[in-house]
Design an enzyme around this catalytic site. Structure first.
Site, mmCIF file in Angstrom:
data_model
loop_
_atom_site.group_PDB
_atom_site.id
_atom_site.type_symbol
_atom_site.label_atom_id
_atom_site.label_comp_id
_atom_site.label_asym_id
_atom_site.label_seq_id
_atom_site.Cartn_x
_atom_site.Cartn_y
_atom_site.Cartn_z
ATOM 1 N N GLU A 8 36.276 -37.124 -12.831
ATOM 2 C CA GLU A 8 35.818 -35.742 -13.232
ATOM 3 C C GLU A 8 34.435 -35.842 -13.644
ATOM 4 O OE1 GLU A 8 37.448 -33.936 -16.772
ATOM 5 O OE2 GLU A 8 38.161 -35.865 -17.400
ATOM 6 N N HIS A 45 44.889 -40.003 -21.212
ATOM 7 C CA HIS A 45 43.744 -41.182 -21.270
ATOM 8 C C HIS A 45 44.271 -42.209 -21.495
ATOM 9 C CE1 HIS A 45 40.280 -38.186 -21.409
ATOM 10 N NE2 HIS A 45 41.295 -37.215 -21.736
ATOM 11 N N HIS A 53 38.433 -40.904 -16.526
ATOM 12 C CA HIS A 53 39.554 -41.843 -17.309
ATOM 13 C C HIS A 53 40.589 -42.328 -16.430
ATOM 14 C CE1 HIS A 53 41.938 -38.224 -17.910
ATOM 15 N NE2 HIS A 53 40.724 -37.725 -17.736
ATOM 16 N N ASP A 60 45.633 -34.419 -13.144
ATOM 17 C CA ASP A 60 44.762 -33.910 -13.918
ATOM 18 C C ASP A 60 43.643 -33.591 -12.850
ATOM 19 O OD1 ASP A 60 42.727 -33.320 -15.849
ATOM 20 O OD2 ASP A 60 42.438 -35.089 -16.593
ATOM 21 N N GLU A 91 37.280 -31.886 -10.623
ATOM 22 C CA GLU A 91 37.990 -33.185 -11.108
ATOM 23 C C GLU A 91 39.071 -33.458 -9.973
ATOM 24 O OE1 GLU A 91 40.347 -35.007 -14.987
ATOM 25 O OE2 GLU A 91 40.024 -32.787 -14.668
ATOM 26 N N ASP A 136 40.520 -26.172 -16.118
ATOM 27 C CA ASP A 136 41.018 -27.505 -16.248
ATOM 28 C C ASP A 136 42.519 -27.573 -16.356
ATOM 29 O OD1 ASP A 136 41.250 -30.356 -16.512
ATOM 30 O OD2 ASP A 136 39.983 -30.470 -18.264
#
Length: 447
Positions: A333, A308, A300, A231, A428, A220
């Site tokens: 994700e 977030h 998110h 992300d 993701e 990640d």
């Protein structure tokens, strides 16, 4: 980066992660002075030749001045090195970073594609898009290098440092530094989550864990440029018996990306993701397991300098009627598991983030306040890990850090795990809901 959906069972906020370190830019003035000195030396040599005594018997003659050969200009690099080290700004001058995958809106939003007002609004976001595409191309190049080079036998610390050092070299910046107008680097600590660990694990200093042939590892990675965070995550496995697990989660993420859009209700989107995920099963060592969506993890929204935001994307069907909106940035994700399909906190903490709203009035440990200043200066609201404190030269900080966590000034985020013996996977992407098109900003040839 994973977010936990609040439940009665697990009433904990999802985590953010981060980077940072002091910036070490070369001194531009000193460099300029160096160039001037070099030119001055060259000119002095020429003057010395002009003023040299005439040759014997040729009193009035002067030596002919030699012409200096012009210095050849260095060609700008056109390809990336291995490991990655060439600045993105050199490979893509004038902010001409590649676009992500652009997907036209459908149904009632189809008009947005050609609507002049929406196109005009989109054009106003040029700096925003340049920063995001800068971060996204950095992410693509680093992760594709990582995919080719991560092998069993490497330590998790080697893998994490290789990824993070590459990101820093490509953006030309160590992280977030107070007073510096150009900020870029890691958006959060690199997650290297093995087997039943789904999220929020990064090796602390001294960690000797070695990647094994039998492991399933979630990687990640977060990259930010001027606070615009990309992300995106993928899963690596070396044994083909895990192929269906990885295929299930990748398919579920792609379903979420495909179905996401303006006015889509988040609870319904979670249903599409779950249906795709749970249509798969995986045989591991002779036992067949259904693939379950991990119900208390979620995607998110992403805000500037905040991994977030205020909206969560469930990966199971829910009654959440919140809508996706124009201008939102989402991390879609998904996590699949051969275990219980639920995670909980367990293990040594590596991830932390500053709580900007917490009061510092209760700080009683002497080392806590100077450590807090270091955190604010180098990481701001971005998440970080203990390796980042080690990297910038902090020593004997554990007591102060423990006090900051205890008083709520800093939040800690333990690893999120399913039952031991199970296997989890994650994929993701980051998407931008632009006024006239959906851009899967982190999409690449790899996934």
């Amino acid at each position: 980066m994973a977010a936990k959906v609040p439940t009665e069972e697990l009433n904990k906020l999802s985590v953010a992660d981060a980077d940072g370190a002091a910036n070490g830019k070369p001194d531009a003035k000193a460099a300029a002075n160096g160039n001037l000195a070099e030119n001055s030396d060259a000119e002095s040599d020429d003057d010395a030749e002009d003023n040299a005594p005439a040759a014997d018997g040729e009193g009035a003659a002067k030596k002919k001045k030699k012409k200096r050969k012009p210095k050849k200009k260095k060609k700008a690099p056109t390809s990336q090195t291995d490991p990655p080290s060439v600045l993105m700004s050199q490979l893509f001058p004038n902010n001409t970073y590649p676009k992500g995958e652009e997907v036209e809106y459908v149904n009632e939003n189809r008009y947005r594609t050609t609507n002049e007002e929406k196109r005009h609004l989109d054009n106003l976001n040029s700096d925003f898009l340049a920063d995001y595409r800068h971060a996204a191309e950095t992410h693509r190049q680093v992760r594709q290098w990582a995919q080719k080079n991560i092998k069993p036998g490497q330590t998790l610390t080697e893998i994490a440092n290789g990824i993070e050092d590459s990101v820093r070299r490509l953006v030309g910046h160590d992280g977030l530094t107070e007073g510096d107008a150009i900020v870029a680097g890691m958006g959060f600590p690199t997650g290297l989550n093995l087997d039943h660990i789904a999220a929020h694990y990064s090796p602390n200093f001294g960690n000797k864990t070695v990647l094994q042939q039998s492991n399933v590892m979630k990687v990640d990675i977060g990259v930010h440029v001027n606070g615009k965070i990309v992300d995106s995550a993928f899963t690596i496995a070396f044994d083909p018996m895990y192929d269906n697990l990885l295929a299930a989660v990748k398919d579920a993420t792609n379903t979420g990306v495909k179905e996401a859009g303006i006015d889509v209700r988040l609870g319904e989107l979670g249903g599409y993701i779950q249906e795709t995920m749970e249509s798969y099963e995986c045989e591991i060592n002779g036992t067949t397991y259904p693939i379950k969506s991990i119900r208390n993890l979620s995607g998110h929204t992403i805000l500037p300098y905040s991994i977030h935001g205020t909206k969560s994307v469930p990966i199971v069907k829910s009654n959440d009627t919140t809508k996706m909106e124009e201008g939102d940035v989402f991390a879609i994700e998904t996590f699949g598991s051969t275990g219980t399909g639920k995670v909980w906190d367990e293990g040594e903490v590596s991830h932390y983030a500053l709580n900007p709203d917490a009061s510092t009035a209760g700080l009683r440990v002497a080392s806590a306040k100077p450590l807090l200043n270091v955190i604010k200066k180098n990481f701001g609201t971005l998440p970080w890990c203990r390796r980042y404190l080690d990297r910038i030269g902090q020593e004997k900080y554990l007591l102060g850090l423990s006090h900051l966590v205890k008083t709520g000034v800093v939040e800690d985020y333990p690893p999120l795990v399913d039952k031991k013996g199970s296997y989890t996977a994650q994929f993701e992407h980051t998407i931008l809901l632009r006024p006239n098109v959906k851009e899967v900003i982190s999409r690449g040839d790899d996934y």
